[in-house]
Design an enzyme around this catalytic site. Structure first.
Site, mmCIF file in Angstrom:
data_model
loop_
_atom_site.group_PDB
_atom_site.id
_atom_site.type_symbol
_atom_site.label_atom_id
_atom_site.label_comp_id
_atom_site.label_asym_id
_atom_site.label_seq_id
_atom_site.Cartn_x
_atom_site.Cartn_y
_atom_site.Cartn_z
ATOM 1 C CE LYS A 69 4.946 -25.661 -8.732
ATOM 2 N NZ LYS A 69 4.375 -25.543 -7.193
ATOM 3 C CB SER A 144 2.690 -28.997 -7.013
ATOM 4 O OG SER A 144 2.913 -27.632 -6.708
ATOM 5 C CB SER A 169 3.760 -27.134 -3.712
ATOM 6 O OG SER A 169 2.591 -27.556 -3.990
#
Lengths: 470, 93
Positions: A69, A144, A169
């Site tokens: 990420k 996310s 997320s």
């Protein structure tokens, strides 16, 4: 190919990490045009690491392509956390999790797309393009860690994704993309080198296609770190040493089923029946504070976010503006923030600032922190009677982007209803894929464990995976 | 109730410049969100201690030893504004 088999073959010299990584990068570049999983594909760095893996032939992830990420720092690779204000920021260091992965021979191939700083549920607040659902590109991959979820499902090469969760997320994109995603107990995995969203909530965790890969990744990235003062100092255990779940008691929080769609509920009930056959006893659990989860969570998250983001000043690193001798600091600082923060970041900074403002602090921020104590106790009480809790991970399958566009910010926040509570309490959770709806979109169930009970939730996930293997 | 004046005040403290249009939009959205937070008023938290962390954390201390850290040139390589060995900032006073 099986990841474990691949690692063995690279170590024996039977397979080349370099060839695999080159092919993986080629595939990622192709996929990226359609699915937009990556902010950066770091080919040069990856090739260097792959050559090293071929030479050294060591480590539990020898030559395995890993995607990360974008909020997590990888040395010499641009790190934006999905925000324009960090454009051009190239960290001169590795986050602790990256250091640990590299020490096991892992090859970081790219940084995955996400909502700006993690502010979102559908990755639509990304400043670098929106990741698409692997099953239908008109739908969200979740947020996310959306890019991470999407590439984890799409990868046809050995791969583990590293995501991060503040309020769901990891679980949300895992559910929408049909992969396993584990959010560890708060403090089990070091946060050093993570661009913070909310310090008391952020957790780094793995996303993968099998439970064994999740356990392997957790074995590698967990552990005490003196660079993170909230890092736990518990005894290391082997997370792949699964327990028998026969005789486990799993609680079903009735409030967590109320708003789920019919199709989601049906699949979860089928999964419950599979687990029953494996000797699990189910009991109903009353988490009576569920209706307070969203407010307590969002107040905690935005309050912390609004202070965290104050460090981005356009002076030390990241995006900048030119300045002449007449401008003062406050104006420069305001101009940088106003130009580069996206709408959702501005919104959360504003709410967070308001909630901590003199005259409102005890009514909002402090009250949320007190509510958090009650919510943690509510879970603790449930865990006195059961080994784990089980619920849907999300209330509905991946929505279309045109449906998401019609939601106002409050409605978007409400979509996180089932994930914010466990995240606020810092308990571990895993999404376990358990089928598809009539649109062929993935559904998964969520297993929540008590603090540091990762082994129990992994054992449940593993037993279900084994029992349903085709 | 979050009105336009509150939004302007908060924006000033938060160092965010807003256009009139944004002030309009944010006062509506923030009001909805903050109204929703009021559900917490139903809870009796009078004698409840706040949890600033989800798990008990303790102060961590270590010996004050000199250790290797990031090199100065590496840090300045990514600086937005610098002059010699210093970050350069706009005037404060």
């Amino acid at each position: 190919m099986d990841l474990f088999e691949y690692v063995t073959n690279v170590k024996k010299g039977k397979l080349s990490a370099l060839d695999t990584v080159k092919a993986a990068i080629k595939k990622c570049k192709e996929l990226n045009e359609k699915y937009n999983c990556f902010v950066t594909i770091c080919e040069e760095e990856a090739i260097k690491q792959a050559k090293l893996a071929d030479k050294e032939k060591k480590g539990l992830l020898c030559g395995v392509p890993i995607t990360v990420k974008d909020a997590i720092c990888v040395k010499d690779v641009e790190c934006t956390a999905g925000s324009k204000i960090l454009k051009g920021y190239i960290p001169p260091f590795d986050a602790t999790v990256i250091e640990k992965l590299k020490a096991q021979g892992a090859v970081i191939i790219g940084k995955t797309t996400q909502d700006e700083f993690g502010f979102g549920s559908f990755s639509t607040n990304s400043a670098y393009g929106i990741p698409k659902n692997p099953y239908d590109i008109s739908r969200t991959a979740g947020g996310s860690s959306g890019g991470c979820g999407s590439i984890t499902q799409l990868a046809d090469f050995p791969h583990i994704g590293i995501g991060e969760s503040t309020g769901g997320s990891i679980s949300a994109p895992s559910f929408f993309c049909g992969v396993y995603g584990l959010t560890p107990t708060y403090g089990l995995v070091s946060r050093y080198g993570l661009i913070d969203y909310a310090n008391s909530l952020d957790k780094i965790g793995p996303m993968a296609k099998t439970v064994d890969e999740i356990a392997l990744a957790l074995n590698i990235i967990s552990g005490n770190d003196s660079k993170d003062q909230t890092s736990l100092n518990n005894t290391k255990i082997d997370y792949s040493n699964y327990e028998s779940i026969k005789g486990y008691t799993i609680g079903l929080p009735k409030q967590y089923f109320e708003n789920a769609s019919k199709e989601v509920k049906e699949k979860i009930n089928e999964a419950i029946n599979v687990l029953k056959k494996l000797g699990v006893k189910f009991i109903d659990v009353d988490l009576k504070l569920t209706k307070y989860h969203l407010s307590a969570y969002y107040l905690a998250a935005v309050s912390e976010a609004s202070t965290n983001l104050s460090k981005l000043d356009g002076i030390r690193y990241g995006a900048k503006l030119e300045f002449d001798k007449d401008i003062d600091f406050n104006n420069y600082y305001s101009n940088v923030r106003s130009k580069y923060f996206g709408d959702e970041a501005k919104r959360r900074i504003m709410i967070g600032t308001f909630a901590r403002m003199s005259g409102f602090r005890s009514q909002y921020y402090l009250k949320a922190m007190k509510a958090r104590t009650l919510i943690i106790n509510d879970y603790k009480k449930a865990f006195e009677k059961c080994d784990a809790l089980l619920s849907p991970t999300m209330m509905y399958t991946a929505p279309r982007f045109d449906e998401i566009a019609k939601l106002d910010p409050l409605q978007v926040y409400q979509s996180d209803l089932l994930t914010v509570g466990p995240n606020l309490a810092g308990i571990p959770m895993i999404n376990v894929p358990c089928g598809f709806d009539s649109n062929k979109l993935p559904i998964g169930f969520h297993v929540l464990g008590n603090h540091l009970d990762e082994i129990k939730i992994l054992s449940i996930a593993k037993a279900y995976e084994e029992a349903t293997k085709k | 109730m979050i009105d336009k004046e509150t939004v302007k005040h908060v924006a000033k403290i938060a160092r965010i410049n807003l256009t009139e249009e944004e002030i309009d939009k944010f006062s509506r959205q923030l009001n909805d969100i903050v109204e929703d937070f009021k559900i917490l008023d139903e809870l009796d938290v009078e004698n409840v201690a706040p949890s600033f962390h989800p798990i008990r954390t303790e102060n961590v201390l270590r010996e004050d030893e000199v250790k290797e850290c990031l090199k100065r040139e590496e840090i300045f390589k990514i600086a937005c504004h610098k002059e010699g060995d210093y970050f350069k900032a706009p005037k404060i006073m």
